[in-house]
Design a protein around this motif. Structure first.
Motif, mmCIF file in Angstrom:
data_model
loop_
_atom_site.group_PDB
_atom_site.id
_atom_site.type_symbol
_atom_site.label_atom_id
_atom_site.label_comp_id
_atom_site.label_asym_id
_atom_site.label_seq_id
_atom_site.Cartn_x
_atom_site.Cartn_y
_atom_site.Cartn_z
ATOM 1 N N CYS A 1 0.834 -1.214 0.000
ATOM 2 C CA CYS A 1 0.000 0.000 0.000
ATOM 3 C C CYS A 1 0.864 1.258 0.000
ATOM 4 C CB CYS A 1 -0.919 0.015 1.221
ATOM 5 S SG CYS A 1 -1.839 -1.513 1.456
ATOM 6 N N CYS B 1 2.262 3.547 -3.077
ATOM 7 C CA CYS B 1 1.575 4.735 -3.606
ATOM 8 C C CYS B 1 1.120 5.662 -2.477
ATOM 9 C CB CYS B 1 0.365 4.341 -4.443
ATOM 10 S SG CYS B 1 0.802 3.368 -5.902
ATOM 11 N N HIS B 2 0.490 5.100 -1.463
ATOM 12 C CA HIS B 2 0.035 5.921 -0.322
ATOM 13 C C HIS B 2 1.222 6.059 0.637
ATOM 14 C CE1 HIS B 2 -4.178 5.615 -1.581
ATOM 15 N NE2 HIS B 2 -3.976 4.322 -1.786
ATOM 16 N N ILE C 1 -5.698 2.601 -10.937
ATOM 17 C CA ILE C 1 -5.609 1.366 -10.158
ATOM 18 C C ILE C 1 -6.576 0.330 -10.723
ATOM 19 C CG2 ILE C 1 -4.804 2.439 -8.026
ATOM 20 C CD1 ILE C 1 -7.693 2.284 -6.954
ATOM 21 N N THR D 1 -9.813 0.969 -11.474
ATOM 22 C CA THR D 1 -11.232 1.219 -11.232
ATOM 23 C C THR D 1 -11.827 1.637 -12.569
ATOM 24 O OG1 THR D 1 -10.528 3.415 -10.472
ATOM 25 C CG2 THR D 1 -11.249 1.881 -8.794
ATOM 26 N N ASN E 1 -5.289 9.595 -3.238
ATOM 27 C CA ASN E 1 -5.668 10.342 -2.026
ATOM 28 C C ASN E 1 -4.817 9.967 -0.833
ATOM 29 O OD1 ASN E 1 -7.685 11.934 -2.843
ATOM 30 N ND2 ASN E 1 -9.179 11.132 -1.400
ATOM 31 N N TYR F 1 -15.779 5.505 -0.220
ATOM 32 C CA TYR F 1 -14.431 5.610 -0.786
ATOM 33 C C TYR F 1 -14.383 5.549 -2.308
ATOM 34 C CZ TYR F 1 -13.545 4.809 4.094
ATOM 35 O OH TYR F 1 -13.556 4.927 5.463
ATOM 36 N N MET F 2 -13.285 6.082 -2.827
ATOM 37 C CA MET F 2 -12.952 6.209 -4.263
ATOM 38 C C MET F 2 -13.701 7.401 -4.866
ATOM 39 S SD MET F 2 -10.737 3.847 -4.673
ATOM 40 C CE MET F 2 -10.211 2.325 -3.873
ATOM 41 N N HIS F 3 -13.352 7.732 -6.116
ATOM 42 C CA HIS F 3 -13.832 8.981 -6.728
ATOM 43 C C HIS F 3 -15.348 9.032 -6.835
ATOM 44 C CE1 HIS F 3 -13.419 6.156 -10.107
ATOM 45 N NE2 HIS F 3 -14.466 6.774 -10.594
ATOM 46 N N TYR G 1 -8.481 -4.477 -3.626
ATOM 47 C CA TYR G 1 -7.055 -4.626 -3.966
ATOM 48 C C TYR G 1 -6.628 -6.097 -3.992
ATOM 49 C CZ TYR G 1 -6.107 0.399 -3.620
ATOM 50 O OH TYR G 1 -6.087 1.751 -3.834
ATOM 51 N N TYR H 1 -0.782 -7.074 -7.123
ATOM 52 C CA TYR H 1 -2.140 -7.572 -6.859
ATOM 53 C C TYR H 1 -2.715 -8.411 -7.998
ATOM 54 C CZ TYR H 1 -1.610 -3.551 -3.742
ATOM 55 O OH TYR H 1 -1.125 -2.644 -2.844
HETATM 56 C C1 HEC Z 1 -0.755 1.982 -7.652
HETATM 57 C C2 HEC Z 1 -0.938 2.909 -6.550
HETATM 58 C C3 HEC Z 1 -1.774 2.438 -5.378
HETATM 59 C C4 HEC Z 1 -1.578 1.350 -4.550
HETATM 60 C C5 HEC Z 1 -0.459 0.315 -4.617
HETATM 61 C C6 HEC Z 1 -2.626 1.391 -3.565
HETATM 62 N N1 HEC Z 1 -3.455 2.462 -3.804
HETATM 63 FE FE1 HEC Z 1 -5.093 2.947 -2.750
HETATM 64 N N2 HEC Z 1 -5.564 4.402 -4.121
HETATM 65 C C7 HEC Z 1 -4.802 4.737 -5.225
HETATM 66 C C8 HEC Z 1 -5.550 5.652 -6.061
HETATM 67 C C9 HEC Z 1 -5.082 6.260 -7.376
HETATM 68 C C10 HEC Z 1 -6.795 5.857 -5.432
HETATM 69 C C11 HEC Z 1 -8.003 6.669 -5.961
HETATM 70 C C12 HEC Z 1 -8.721 5.785 -6.977
HETATM 71 C C13 HEC Z 1 -10.126 6.197 -7.363
HETATM 72 O O1 HEC Z 1 -10.722 7.029 -6.721
HETATM 73 O O2 HEC Z 1 -10.651 5.629 -8.328
HETATM 74 C C14 HEC Z 1 -6.752 5.058 -4.201
HETATM 75 C C15 HEC Z 1 -7.771 5.017 -3.269
HETATM 76 C C16 HEC Z 1 -7.707 4.344 -2.053
HETATM 77 C C17 HEC Z 1 -8.653 4.470 -0.998
HETATM 78 C C18 HEC Z 1 -9.874 5.390 -1.012
HETATM 79 C C19 HEC Z 1 -9.435 6.817 -0.755
HETATM 80 C C20 HEC Z 1 -10.584 7.788 -0.662
HETATM 81 O O3 HEC Z 1 -10.344 8.913 -0.209
HETATM 82 O O4 HEC Z 1 -11.705 7.488 -1.059
HETATM 83 C C21 HEC Z 1 -8.248 3.634 0.026
HETATM 84 C C22 HEC Z 1 -8.927 3.450 1.356
HETATM 85 C C23 HEC Z 1 -7.046 2.987 -0.424
HETATM 86 N N3 HEC Z 1 -6.730 3.434 -1.687
HETATM 87 C C24 HEC Z 1 -6.349 2.042 0.323
HETATM 88 C C25 HEC Z 1 -5.289 1.303 -0.183
HETATM 89 C C26 HEC Z 1 -4.746 0.118 0.462
HETATM 90 C C27 HEC Z 1 -5.222 -0.450 1.767
HETATM 91 C C28 HEC Z 1 -3.743 -0.328 -0.352
HETATM 92 C C29 HEC Z 1 -2.911 -1.574 -0.177
HETATM 93 C C30 HEC Z 1 -3.676 -2.817 -0.110
HETATM 94 C C31 HEC Z 1 -3.667 0.575 -1.498
HETATM 95 N N4 HEC Z 1 -4.620 1.534 -1.359
HETATM 96 C C32 HEC Z 1 -2.771 0.464 -2.538
HETATM 97 C C33 HEC Z 1 -3.537 4.266 -5.481
HETATM 98 C C34 HEC Z 1 -2.971 3.118 -4.903
#
Ligand code: HEC
Ligand code: HEC
Length: 348
Positions: free
Chosen positions: A221, A224-225, A238, A240, A266, A277-279, A293, A311
């Motif tokens: 995670c 990116c985050h 990602i 979506t 985010n 959650y998500m956009h 994921y 993933y």
């Molecule tokens: C490749 C980069 C990437 C990885 C790796 C990644 N994320 Fe994300 N994440 C994103 C992006 C880009 C979004 C926004 C996507 C959307 O809104 O469609 C997001 C959105 C989210 C959100 C929702 C945020 C919101 O404000 O609504 C959560 C919670 C989240 N990720 C958790 C995780 C977790 C837990 C992991 C590991 C299992 C993970 N992410 C791995 C890029 C990543």
């Protein structure tokens, strides 16, 4: 009585005998030193330095319903402090009740950001704030109307003069003041921070520590985050899909197919209070996000980031306890001091 009141306000501005008014008071943002890792640079435009008076004006404007056509809605209607400045509705509604296409966004540590909106279309908080007032599925107003309302208000003209050093109410000053206020939305005091950076080994529970290690390790995670911001400041696909609103994300701004389905990564700070959650608000819970994921990432999704490769085909296999630990860790990113900071609340 009214005469007396306005008289007092005039005195506020008048130069006290023998002491010239030196203009707005510079304001220094306060945040921990570890939050300025080399890749994180404060994005404060040279022509909009933070000042005590500018931030106070921005705070009043952020909560000001006169910005909307029918006086029903302020920025805070869709950006509520208790929810880390987002909106618990799946998509926000305009003043006429019509639904927008996207989930409102949390506003957390934006002073370091240079891309705003899910599709990244605004390059500054100033540019961002110009949007909602005239947006027909948001505040449905016009800037000339907002300017004349504020100019005719008993308090605003003087507040603008104090904030910018000269008289005048205009849209650029409105967005500058709001941006100054938003740059004070600083959140670095979660239990995770106390554990990770504050040396308090007891701040996280054993389950949360397991979740922490998964987040930074096996679950990828953090690729990116990325801590401490929990974002890498990129626009990323990602996998979506466009969802029911057929939302192509960044492609809608650039017109380029390689940007299709890229959305802003985010921050996950305060993620426990920003559901859905998500956009497009497609996931109600963090458990569902984790399941996305781990269980449903498709390798052939358009433009999918290489950081998503772990993933593919269920490549990260976590059992139920590990999934629960990952969620527990994300809940430890909640900063209750930020959510209750009186300096960020409605001043009216
Ligand atoms: C490749 C980069 C990437 C990885 C790796 C990644 N994320 Fe994300 N994440 C994103 C992006 C880009 C979004 C926004 C996507 C959307 O809104 O469609 C997001 C959105 C989210 C959100 C929702 C945020 C919101 O404000 O609504 C959560 C919670 C989240 N990720 C958790 C995780 C977790 C837990 C992991 C590991 C299992 C993970 N992410 C791995 C890029 C990543
Ligand atoms: C009707 C609800 C609504 C109102 C009113 C509203 N917003 Fe938003 N805001 C949203 C939505 C929805 C998004 C995401 C839109 C998108 O990506 O296209 C957003 C995005 C943002 C972002 C981007 C955050 C980021 O991390 O990229 C900021 C900052 C913001 N709004 C501030 C404001 C300010 C300041 C005002 C008042 C001038 C305001 N909003 C009024 C719903 C609203």
């Amino acid at each position: 009585m009214i005469g007396l009141y306005s008289c007092q306000r005039d005195n506020d501005l008048a130069e006290p005998a023998g002491q010239a008014w030196n203009g707005p008071t510079p304001y220094q943002l306060v945040f921990p030193s570890w939050a300025t890792a080399p890749m994180h640079v404060l994005a404060i435009p040279e022509d909009n330095p933070l000042t005590v008076e500018g931030i106070a004006l921005g705070r009043k404007l952020f909560y000001e319903k006169a910005l909307s056509n029918d006086y029903s809605m302020s920025c805070a209607t869709c950006h509520q402090q208790e929810f880390a400045f987002t909106d618990p509705r799946t998509v926000s509604l305009g003043t006429d009740g019509s639904p927008g296409r996207r989930n409102s966004m949390a506003v957390i540590n934006p002073a370091w950001d240079q891309q705003f909106f899910w599709d990244g279309r605004a390059a500054s908080l100033e540019a961002q704030a110009l949007g909602p007032v005239a947006n027909m599925i948001e505040m449905r107003n016009t800037w000339p109307e907002v300017e004349s309302r504020l100019a005719a208000h008993p308090d605003y003209p003087l507040l603008f003069e104090h904030a910018f050093g000269s008289p005048g109410v205009d849209s650029m000053r409105v967005v500058k003041a709001i941006a100054q206020f938003e740059r004070t939305f600083i959140s670095f005091n979660s239990r995770f921070d106390r554990y990770e950076y504050g040396g308090d080994n007891t701040a996280l529970s054993p389950q949360e520590i397991i979740g922490r290690d998964l987040f930074f390790g096996e679950s990828h995670c953090n690729d990116c985050h990325a801590a401490p911001f929990f974002s890498d400041n990129t626009m990323t696909s990602i996998g979506t899909d466009g969802g029911s609103a057929n939302d192509h994300g960044m492609e809608e701004v650039t017109g380029l197919h390689p940007d299709a389905f890229k959305f802003k990564t985010n921050t996950l700070r305060n993620i426990g209070v920003t559901a859905p959650y998500m956009h497009d608000g497609r996931h109600e819970t963090l458990e569902q996000v984790v399941a996305f994921y781990l269980d449903s990432v498709e390798a052939d999704a358009p433009n999918i980031s290489q950081h998503m490769a772990p993933y593919f085909n269920g490549g990260v296999a976590l059992d139920a306890d590990q999934r629960a630990a990952l969620v527990a860790f994300m809940l430890a990113l909640t900063d209750t001091e930020f959510l209750n900071n009186p300096a960020l609340s409605d001043p009216n």
